[in-house]
Design an enzyme around this catalytic site. Sequence first.
Site, PDB file in Angstrom:
ATOM      1  N   GLU A  21      17.225 -21.346 -16.091  1.00 39.34           N
ATOM      2  CA  GLU A  21      16.334 -21.110 -14.957  1.00 39.34           C
ATOM      3  C   GLU A  21      16.024 -19.622 -14.782  1.00 39.34           C
ATOM      4  OE1 GLU A  21      17.263 -24.504 -11.701  1.00 39.34           O
ATOM      5  OE2 GLU A  21      18.890 -23.067 -12.027  1.00 39.34           O
ATOM      6  N   TYR A  53      -5.860 -16.799   6.497  1.00 41.10           N
ATOM      7  CA  TYR A  53      -4.941 -17.603   5.691  1.00 41.10           C
ATOM      8  C   TYR A  53      -5.197 -17.477   4.192  1.00 41.10           C
ATOM      9  CZ  TYR A  53      -8.776 -20.953   6.414  1.00 41.10           C
ATOM     10  OH  TYR A  53      -9.993 -21.551   6.509  1.00 41.10           O
ATOM     11  N   GLU A  73      17.023 -20.619  -0.689  1.00 38.53           N
ATOM     12  CA  GLU A  73      17.269 -20.079   0.648  1.00 38.53           C
ATOM     13  C   GLU A  73      16.785 -18.628   0.744  1.00 38.53           C
ATOM     14  OE1 GLU A  73      20.469 -23.248  -0.036  1.00 38.53           O
ATOM     15  OE2 GLU A  73      19.455 -21.737  -1.247  1.00 38.53           O
ATOM     16  N   LYS A  98      11.918 -27.310  -5.045  1.00 41.14           N
ATOM     17  CA  LYS A  98      11.948 -27.294  -6.509  1.00 41.14           C
ATOM     18  C   LYS A  98      11.768 -28.747  -6.982  1.00 41.14           C
ATOM     19  CE  LYS A  98      15.170 -25.050  -8.658  1.00 41.14           C
ATOM     20  NZ  LYS A  98      16.443 -24.442  -9.071  1.00 41.14           N
TER      21      LYS A  98
END
Length: 122
Positions: A21, A53, A73, A98
């Site tokens: 990863e 936006y 996190e 994910k």
Amino acid sequence: MDKIIIQDLLLRGIIGINPDERVKKQDILLNLTLYFDIRRAAETDDIQYAANYKEISKRVIEYVEASSHLLVERLATEVARLILTEYPIARVLVRVEKPGAVRFARSVGVEIERDRGDFGLE
């Protein structure tokens, strides 16, 4: 407080603790709810009083695709920090997922809600 919703931004970035990863970009799904008083923008029909936006999305995409955090996190927190420090947003809800991270689950992620005070801005 009014809400601006940015839904299902599918990005590619480095995220995770496993060795594979850390080198291969993977899908990251991002959802944002921006809390912002839209009344003045609505009354004047003037973009200068709105939360742009499109600009916010572009900045978040740029950040996420260049980042390489270990944990979702941390990524969620840094996205919240970026939005609240760079734009006049009062509060933000950030969901980072994910897809396919856990077998038999469509996705796994975290959802956080932060306001400007969480980053010493008010």
